[in-house]
Design an enzyme around this catalytic site. Structure first.
Site, mmCIF file in Angstrom:
data_model
loop_
_atom_site.group_PDB
_atom_site.id
_atom_site.type_symbol
_atom_site.label_atom_id
_atom_site.label_comp_id
_atom_site.label_asym_id
_atom_site.label_seq_id
_atom_site.Cartn_x
_atom_site.Cartn_y
_atom_site.Cartn_z
ATOM 1 N N THR A 46 11.341 40.767 80.953
ATOM 2 C CA THR A 46 11.977 39.428 81.340
ATOM 3 C C THR A 46 11.799 38.381 80.249
ATOM 4 O O THR A 46 12.698 37.530 80.108
ATOM 5 C CB THR A 46 11.169 39.087 82.690
ATOM 6 O OG1 THR A 46 11.171 40.016 83.584
ATOM 7 C CG2 THR A 46 12.008 37.816 83.413
ATOM 8 N N TYR A 134 2.286 50.319 81.195
ATOM 9 C CA TYR A 134 3.744 49.677 81.605
ATOM 10 C C TYR A 134 4.373 50.676 81.786
ATOM 11 O O TYR A 134 4.974 51.094 80.586
ATOM 12 C CB TYR A 134 3.906 48.507 80.826
ATOM 13 C CG TYR A 134 5.191 47.844 81.489
ATOM 14 C CD1 TYR A 134 5.997 48.102 82.554
ATOM 15 C CD2 TYR A 134 6.126 46.839 80.417
ATOM 16 C CE1 TYR A 134 7.255 47.513 83.005
ATOM 17 C CE2 TYR A 134 7.399 46.393 80.750
ATOM 18 C CZ TYR A 134 7.918 46.633 82.067
ATOM 19 O OH TYR A 134 9.071 46.201 82.347
ATOM 20 N N LYS A 162 1.466 49.046 85.529
ATOM 21 C CA LYS A 162 2.617 48.321 86.191
ATOM 22 C C LYS A 162 3.402 49.563 86.359
ATOM 23 O O LYS A 162 4.313 49.952 85.518
ATOM 24 C CB LYS A 162 3.059 47.300 85.188
ATOM 25 C CG LYS A 162 4.282 46.658 85.628
ATOM 26 C CD LYS A 162 4.969 45.740 84.762
ATOM 27 C CE LYS A 162 6.358 45.344 85.237
ATOM 28 N NZ LYS A 162 7.142 44.454 84.031
ATOM 29 N N VAL A 204 4.042 42.454 89.285
ATOM 30 C CA VAL A 204 4.595 41.790 88.091
ATOM 31 C C VAL A 204 5.873 41.284 88.467
ATOM 32 O O VAL A 204 6.889 42.226 88.503
ATOM 33 C CB VAL A 204 4.448 42.649 86.648
ATOM 34 C CG1 VAL A 204 5.052 41.800 85.560
ATOM 35 C CG2 VAL A 204 2.919 42.886 86.512
#
Length: 292
Positions: A46, A134, A162, A204
């Site tokens: 992001t 992640y 995540k 997240v």
């Protein structure tokens, strides 16, 4: 350190010269902290990490640590498809006071599961900072399997994952097979409630850039086993969760930030402005949530 709650995946605002908007970035951090988030994630997907230069990547992490001022932990994106680069970035993050490193699975070169184990073990044996894996196979082309995560969960400083695979069965298996202290965070706002119902510890969040208070309230309700309240908030926020992905992230969330008067700036090429039809849909959702 206990990994739980809401960690907004921060956007990286740029100024008119396509440089990092330092003042705006810090202002956005104050906004999310003041509205109840548990931590910060600079330099994730992001945050347009893919189009930040190496020096910009380091600078954004520095700014997040400065702006947080110890109020909440900083979990910085420090991954790479090169193990050596990931070690360098993670070591730098450790040196400047980052609390946790979020390390994406290597992308494009699509390592085997054995290669993923080697990558994360080498990193874990080189740095002392806690590491969160992640997993976002839609971006990387590589899915880290539950058995692999279970193996890595035994490493002393690999503390969580995540999970953005979008596969609830996989998430369940990860929670089932990993060690007791290993934590799972949702990597997708719309999956937060179901993942927490399985034993996940938070999210997240992309949406928390725009509405940190309500996302935090939803997660807190799940933590307190107030399922009706969590469900109510989930369904109130679901139109936003969906609309933030009608075009490639972070196009919608940066557009939303601009509409709300938060620091945003332009997107880095090859990302382009949101199409008018999509923008109007987002605008309607933001109005319905009283965000604009």
């Amino acid at each position: 350190m206990e990994l739980r709650g809401v960690y907004p995946a921060l956007i990286t605002p740029f100024n008119e010269n396509d440089e990092i908007d330092v003042k705006g970035f810090k202002s956005n951090i104050d906004y999310v902290i003041d509205n109840g988030v548990s931590g910060l994630v600079p330099c994730g997907t992001t945050g347009e990490s893919a189009t930040l230069s190496y020096s910009e990547h380091k600078r954004v992490i520095e700014l997040a640590v400065e702006a947080s001022g110890g109020r909440v932990p900083v979990m910085a994106g420090t991954g790479s498809n090169s193990t050596r680069e990931a070690i360098e970035l993670t070591g730098y993050a450790e040196d400047i006071g980052v609390d946790i490193a979020m390390v994406i699975t290597p992308y494009y070169n699509t390592p085997t599961q054995a290669g993923l184990i080697e990558h994360y073990r080498e990193l874990a044996n080189t740095v002392n900072i806690p590491i969160v894996i992640y997993n976002v196979p839609s971006r990387t082309g590589t899915n880290i399997k539950p058995e692999t995560v279970a193996t890595l969960s035994k490493e002393k400083n690999i503390i969580g994952i995540k999970e953005a695979s979008g596969d609830i069965n996989q998430v369940s298996e990860v929670i089932e097979k990993t060690t007791k202290n290993f934590k799972v965070l949702s990597g997708d706002d719309s999956m937060t409630l179901p993942i927490m119902s399985l034993g996940g510890k938070g999210v997240v969040s992309v949406a928390a850039n725009l509405t940190p208070k309500r996302v935090s309230m939803m997660v807190k309700a799940m933590e307190n086993n107030n399922i009706p309240k969590a469900q109510k908030l989930h369904y109130e926020l679901s139109p936003l969760f969906r609309t933030l992905f009608i075009e490639t992230n972070p196009i919608p969330v940066k557009t939303g930030a601009k509409l709300m008067g938060l620091a945003s700036g332009e997107l880095r090429s090859p990302m382009v402005n949101m199409e008018n039809g999509s923008r109007e849909k987002l605008k309607k959702v933001l109005k319905n949530l009283d965000l604009i």
